[in-house]
Design a protein around this motif. Structure first.
Motif, short mmCIF file in Angstrom:
data_model
loop_
_atom_site.label_atom_id
_atom_site.label_comp_id
_atom_site.label_asym_id
_atom_site.label_seq_id
_atom_site.Cartn_x
_atom_site.Cartn_y
_atom_site.Cartn_z
N THR A 283 30.93 -20.91 -5.80
CA THR A 283 31.51 -21.96 -4.96
C THR A 283 33.03 -21.95 -5.00
O THR A 283 33.69 -22.59 -4.18
CB THR A 283 31.01 -23.35 -5.40
N GLN A 284 33.59 -21.21 -5.95
CA GLN A 284 35.04 -21.13 -6.06
C GLN A 284 35.62 -19.93 -5.31
O GLN A 284 36.83 -19.76 -5.25
CB GLN A 284 35.43 -21.07 -7.55
N LYS A 285 34.74 -19.10 -4.74
CA LYS A 285 35.22 -17.97 -3.95
C LYS A 285 35.68 -18.44 -2.59
O LYS A 285 35.12 -19.37 -2.01
CB LYS A 285 34.11 -16.92 -3.79
N ALA A 286 36.67 -17.76 -2.05
CA ALA A 286 37.23 -18.16 -0.76
C ALA A 286 36.33 -17.78 0.41
O ALA A 286 36.35 -18.42 1.46
CB ALA A 286 38.61 -17.51 -0.56
N SER A 287 35.51 -16.74 0.24
CA SER A 287 34.68 -16.26 1.35
C SER A 287 33.54 -17.23 1.65
O SER A 287 33.11 -18.01 0.79
CB SER A 287 34.10 -14.89 1.00
N ASP A 288 33.07 -17.18 2.90
CA ASP A 288 31.97 -18.04 3.32
C ASP A 288 30.68 -17.63 2.61
O ASP A 288 30.44 -16.46 2.33
CB ASP A 288 31.76 -17.95 4.83
N LEU B 43 26.71 -10.56 -3.89
CA LEU B 43 26.39 -10.82 -2.49
C LEU B 43 27.01 -12.14 -2.05
O LEU B 43 27.36 -12.98 -2.88
CB LEU B 43 24.86 -10.84 -2.31
N PRO B 44 27.11 -12.38 -0.73
CA PRO B 44 27.83 -13.55 -0.21
C PRO B 44 26.99 -14.83 -0.14
O PRO B 44 26.97 -15.51 0.88
CB PRO B 44 28.27 -13.09 1.18
N GLY B 45 26.29 -15.15 -1.22
CA GLY B 45 25.49 -16.37 -1.24
C GLY B 45 24.88 -16.59 -2.62
O GLY B 45 24.97 -15.73 -3.51
N PHE B 46 24.26 -17.74 -2.78
CA PHE B 46 23.56 -18.12 -4.01
C PHE B 46 22.25 -17.34 -4.04
O PHE B 46 21.35 -17.59 -3.25
CB PHE B 46 23.33 -19.64 -3.96
N THR B 47 22.14 -16.35 -4.92
CA THR B 47 20.99 -15.45 -4.93
C THR B 47 19.79 -16.10 -5.61
O THR B 47 19.85 -16.50 -6.77
CB THR B 47 21.34 -14.15 -5.66
N ARG B 48 18.69 -16.17 -4.86
CA ARG B 48 17.46 -16.77 -5.40
C ARG B 48 16.30 -16.27 -4.55
O ARG B 48 16.29 -16.41 -3.33
CB ARG B 48 17.55 -18.29 -5.36
N GLY B 49 15.30 -15.67 -5.20
CA GLY B 49 14.20 -15.03 -4.50
C GLY B 49 14.39 -13.54 -4.47
O GLY B 49 15.36 -13.04 -3.89
N LEU B 50 13.48 -12.78 -5.13
CA LEU B 50 13.66 -11.35 -5.31
C LEU B 50 12.32 -10.63 -5.32
O LEU B 50 11.38 -11.06 -5.99
CB LEU B 50 14.39 -11.09 -6.65
N ASP B 51 12.26 -9.53 -4.56
CA ASP B 51 11.10 -8.64 -4.61
C ASP B 51 11.58 -7.23 -4.33
O ASP B 51 12.66 -7.02 -3.77
CB ASP B 51 10.02 -9.07 -3.61
N ARG C 247 24.91 -26.22 -1.07
CA ARG C 247 25.67 -27.38 -0.61
C ARG C 247 26.73 -27.79 -1.62
O ARG C 247 26.62 -27.50 -2.81
CB ARG C 247 24.71 -28.54 -0.37
N GLU C 248 27.74 -28.46 -1.14
CA GLU C 248 28.81 -28.94 -2.03
C GLU C 248 28.35 -30.25 -2.66
O GLU C 248 28.77 -31.34 -2.28
CB GLU C 248 30.10 -29.14 -1.23
N THR C 249 27.45 -30.13 -3.63
CA THR C 249 26.94 -31.30 -4.34
C THR C 249 27.19 -31.11 -5.82
O THR C 249 27.63 -30.05 -6.28
CB THR C 249 25.43 -31.47 -4.10
N ALA C 250 26.87 -32.14 -6.59
CA ALA C 250 27.09 -32.06 -8.04
C ALA C 250 26.29 -30.93 -8.66
O ALA C 250 26.73 -30.30 -9.63
CB ALA C 250 26.70 -33.40 -8.68
N THR C 251 25.10 -30.63 -8.10
CA THR C 251 24.26 -29.57 -8.66
C THR C 251 24.96 -28.23 -8.61
O THR C 251 24.85 -27.41 -9.53
CB THR C 251 22.93 -29.49 -7.90
N PHE C 252 25.69 -27.95 -7.54
CA PHE C 252 26.28 -26.64 -7.35
C PHE C 252 27.79 -26.60 -7.57
O PHE C 252 28.43 -25.56 -7.39
CB PHE C 252 25.97 -26.14 -5.93
N SER C 253 28.39 -27.70 -7.95
CA SER C 253 29.83 -27.71 -8.17
C SER C 253 30.19 -26.92 -9.42
O SER C 253 29.40 -26.84 -10.37
CB SER C 253 30.35 -29.14 -8.29
N GLY C 254 31.36 -26.32 -9.42
CA GLY C 254 31.86 -25.62 -10.60
C GLY C 254 31.28 -24.25 -10.84
O GLY C 254 31.55 -23.64 -11.88
#
Length: 350
Positions: free
Chosen positions: A273-278, A240-248, A262-269
């Motif tokens: 975050t390396q995908k071209a899509s928004d 999916l086009p986002g960071f998946t968290r929360g499921l039911d 966000r583009e922070t150290a926690t989520f880098s790499g």
């Protein structure tokens, strides 16, 4: 707090007879997603750093910055809300427990006891009357309770109404040690055996046992996956086009929270975050048999991260009271035998 959604989302909620409860710690809100005519009514309530949710028709628990809120559904109050006849549930605060800043993540009711992930101390906990929290289990590789988040324990899944599965972002025993290999160091564990079921996961969250399968979100990949208990093999159901968290789940449908991250150290790499899509923040609706997205709601502005998504079965238009002093001051919940002896307000002074 703007949002847009697919035209079929309201009718889907109506057909299923449900509403959704969503938490966003980044925006400090609890969000009720309710079908209203041909649109989704997104109803926001203020809860500081709202994260883990546990909900059913009778009760709700919310993990916040340093508190655990417990609320109860009081149908008699729902009947008095404006406009008359619209609300079919109203959750009022019954207790607020001070836990301290433990970065509480997922929570769940199991046999009426509230269990929660204490992320800073790397353990699974319950409550009692005398303590901030009571540690009940920690991974065997964690050698001490430490406020510095050694493995980022985060997800909690039940099986047969008992805590059974947890996720963590690393198999590490040093302060914030999980950050060194967050892209692929995640694990999924069995609480009963303290054994690791799967390794090399990308920031796993939200383990769930549903329809005789173990499901997990690989947040770093933006995916929903199943895990083979015998081999630990992970099968991706959809990306999916986002960071998946929360499921039911409800029926053959999964409701999944997506965050922009966000583009922070926690989520880098991370792979996502390396995908071209928004990357998008919202709630995605997926057919678990086919992996197909069948509906979604997307937040456009202030809400950028989702933590938890929960289904309220059989409730279409709930209300949650956060800190309405007038309503709480004038609402009394009594046992039935006592309520039968209460003089109605219309008779006061007679």
């Amino acid at each position: 707090m703007r949002s847009v959604h697919t035209s079929n989302f309201p009718n889907l909620l109506k057909q299923l007879g449900i509403s959704l409860v969503v938490s966003t710690y980044q925006a400090g809100k609890l969000i009720l997603l309710r079908a209203e005519e041909n649109s989704i009514n997104t109803h926001f309530k203020v809860f500081d750093r709202a994260m883990g949710l546990a909900v059913d028709r009778e009760k709700m628990a919310i993990g916040t910055a340093y508190q655990l809120w417990e609320l109860r559904n009081i149908p008699a109050v729902a009947d008095k809300l404006e406009p008359p006849g619209k609300h079919d549930a109203c959750y009022l605060p019954r207790s607020i427990r001070i836990t301290g800043d433990i970065d509480v993540h997922e929570i769940a009711y199991a046999s009426e006891r509230l269990w929660f992930v204490n992320t800073r101390f790397s353990c699974l906990c319950t409550l009692d009357r005398n303590h901030s929290f009571v540690p009940r289990w920690k991974p065997p590789f964690i050698t001490a309770y430490d406020l510095r988040d050694r493995c980022h324990l985060n997800g909690l899944g039940l099986r047969e109404n008992r805590p059974k599965y947890v996720t963590a972002l690393g198999e590490t025993d040093t302060p914030n040690g999980w950050r060194e290999n967050k892209a692929s160091g995640g694990i999924l564990m069995d609480i009963d055996t303290s054994e690791i079921i799967a390794r090399n996961l990308s920031m796993p969250h939200s383990p769930r046992w549903y329809r005789d399968k173990l499901w997990v979100l690989e947040s770093g990949k933006g995916s929903l996956a199943t895990v083979d208990l015998a081999t630990g093999n992970v099968t991706t159901v959809t990306e999916l086009p986002g960071f998946t968290r929360g499921l039911d789940f409800y029926g053959n449908i999964a409701f999944i929270g997506l965050s922009q991250v966000r583009e922070t150290a926690t989520f880098s790499g991370l792979p996502i975050t390396q995908k071209a899509s928004d990357r998008i923040c919202g709630v995605w609706v997926v057919n678990i048999d086919t992996g197909e997205t069948i509906a979604f709601l997307k937040f456009e502005d202030a809400v950028q991260e989702i933590f938890s998504v929960r289904v309220l079965p059989g409730i279409m238009f709930p209300e949650v009271i956060d800190w309405d002093k007038d309503l709480m001051a004038s609402s009394y919940v009594l046992p039935d035998e006592a309520l039968a002896q209460v003089v109605p307000m219309s008779q006061e002074g007679e």
